[in-house]
Design an enzyme around this catalytic site. Structure first.
Site, mmCIF file in Angstrom:
data_model
loop_
_atom_site.group_PDB
_atom_site.id
_atom_site.type_symbol
_atom_site.label_atom_id
_atom_site.label_comp_id
_atom_site.label_asym_id
_atom_site.label_seq_id
_atom_site.Cartn_x
_atom_site.Cartn_y
_atom_site.Cartn_z
ATOM 1 C CG ASN A 280 3.505 7.359 -8.111
ATOM 2 O OD1 ASN A 280 3.664 6.162 -7.926
ATOM 3 N ND2 ASN A 280 4.439 8.224 -7.817
ATOM 4 C CB THR B 296 1.084 4.141 -7.569
ATOM 5 O OG1 THR B 296 0.526 3.219 -6.637
ATOM 6 C CG2 THR B 296 -0.025 4.739 -8.426
ATOM 7 C CB CYS B 297 6.136 4.165 -5.899
ATOM 8 S SG CYS B 297 7.316 3.912 -7.199
ATOM 9 C CG ASP B 298 0.953 2.983 -1.485
ATOM 10 O OD1 ASP B 298 1.326 2.045 -0.749
ATOM 11 O OD2 ASP B 298 0.103 3.819 -1.143
#
Ligand SMILES: *Cc1c(COP(=O)(O)O)cnc(C)c1O
Length: 404
Positions: A392, A353-355
């Site tokens: 996501n 994910t983009c975290d």
């Protein structure tokens, strides 16, 4: 953190172990890779033979205890089926969990019998929405409670339920603490039980939970003593008999070899139960983790690679919003292992994910990996996929059953 150092030490002492996790053999490695090729990744492989073995081990050491598998540890319906066929009962904590189990037992010849339902299901969440109580009442279930507000709700919305009072007991040293959220203070227990009787409800038993992954066996000993005192006082003051003692979950899993085996705990439990309770007391337990943790393996794939500050960084297609969510909620670390051999380097492994929070580890010992290489983690059966999200847009890992 002292624990981590301790684990590392113990892991080193035994050859063939990595962080204390026994290395799987070559045949198992090939099977996992074949399954990943066949089904795609990430896959969550559930080994039903291991589930049956865990159940047998529990019953072997605690033969007089009826097992109520805590469905929240892993609610896959196939696990419920396998355990049911072994003779297991179930601890559910929500209406959907209740229905997963009910779907499996409703067609049994004895399913209409009251004692059969109690024999097979306990609803062990002390806090129940009114809608749930209304839906449950029809089944005349066995439910837990721990306060007088809940008692009033039960009286109004599920008057046909049988009751089990959950008391608060020491959770010292358990990996996941539960006593701050659940359990009547032992000093209030007798009054609560008497209040229930006076409302026309029936309290059948007492329950407790010593905290999950409990390696401090004193918690169990103290909980048994507290329970015995309460039961004696209730019987003296009311003349009514408490028939059920539910010793909860907490039975520890050998995530590393330093953890004492169930054999030691069982010996203590059997001795104390015999000393403190009459022979006809029905003893229940609600193991979750113990029955499923070591039965599941995750296989994921390297989808990206970078070098940051000189450290190899791998991005895989599962992470802490998904099967590795247990690292956040359940405080267990799952070493990321490679099928490849070779000289290792300290590497970081990230989820997809983009975290940046989606970091599985900053210190995996891994050989150099390439895009599309497979990695795996073991002992992932409890509190992992159960708390996976769709964050996501990435769905939970696909479940694959073996040895069913
Ligand atoms: C979570 C839970 C269990 C299972 O605990 P484990 O530590 O996984 O054995 C049992 N009973 C209750 C009430 C629970 O909430």
């Amino acid at each position: 953190m002292a624990n981590v150092a301790e684990e590392a030490k113990q892991g080193k002492k035994r050859s063939g172990h990595d962080n204390g996790v026994p290395h799987i053999d070559q045949a198992r490695k090939e099977l996992l890779q074949d399954l990943a090729r066949k089904h795609g990744t990430p896959i969550f492989v559930i080994d039903h033979e291991k589930i049956r073995k865990n159940y047998q081990e529990f019953k072997e050491h605690l033969p007089n205890v009826q097992v109520y598998f805590a469905v929240k540890a892993n609610s896959d319906p196939e696990i419920v089926k396998t355990l049911f066929s072994m003779g297991s009962s179930f601890d559910v904590a929500s209406m959907p969990e209740f229905m997963i189990v009910w779907e499996n037992i409703r067609d049994m010849p004895d399913a209409e019998r009251q004692d059969w339902i109690w024999d097979k299901i306990i609803y062990a969440n002390t806090i129940k929405p009114i809608e749930t109580l209304e839906a449950l009442d029809h089944y005349k279930p066995l439910v837990t409670f721990d306060n007088s507000f809940e008692l009033k709700k039960i009286k109004e919305y599920a008057p046909h339920a049988g009751l089990v009072l959950r008391i608060r007991v020491p959770n010292t040293g358990s990996m996941v603490e539960l006593s701050s959220k659940f359990g009547a203070h032992p000093g209030e227990a007798v009054d609560l039980i008497i209040a229930a009787f006076e409302m026309g409800l029936v309290v059948e038993g007492l329950s407790f939970h010593v905290g999950s992954q409990c390696t401090n066996f004193e918690n169990y000993m103290q909980a048994l003593q507290l329970s015995a005192n309460i039961i004696t006082e209730v019987e003296t003051r009311t003349g009514r008999k408490i028939r059920i003692l539910d010793i909860g979950g907490g039975f520890p899993v050998k995530y590393h070899p330093g953890i004492r085996s169930i054999r030691t705990l069982a010996r203590k439990l059997n001795t104390e139960i015999k000393r403190l309770f009459p022979a006809d007391m029905q003893i229940l337990a609600e193991p979750g983790r113990f029955l499923v943790a070591n039965t599941c393996t995750l296989v994921a794939k390297v989808i990206g690679k970078a070098v940051r500050d000189g450290k190899p960084c791998y991005y895989i297609n599962d992470g802490v919003y998904h099967t590795y969510s247990g690292q956040i909620f359940d405080h267990v670390n799952y070493p990321v292992l490679s099928f490849k051999e070779g000289e290792t380097e300290i590497s970081a492994v990230f989820g997809p994910t983009c975290d940046a929070f989606d970091t599985i580890t900053l210190s995996a010992e891994l050989p150099e990996l390439d895009i599309n290489d497979l990695v795996y983690s073991e002992n992932m059966g409890a509190y992992t996929i159960a708390s996976s999200t769709f964050f996501n847009g990435f769905p939970p890992a696909k479940v694959v059953h073996i040895n069913q």
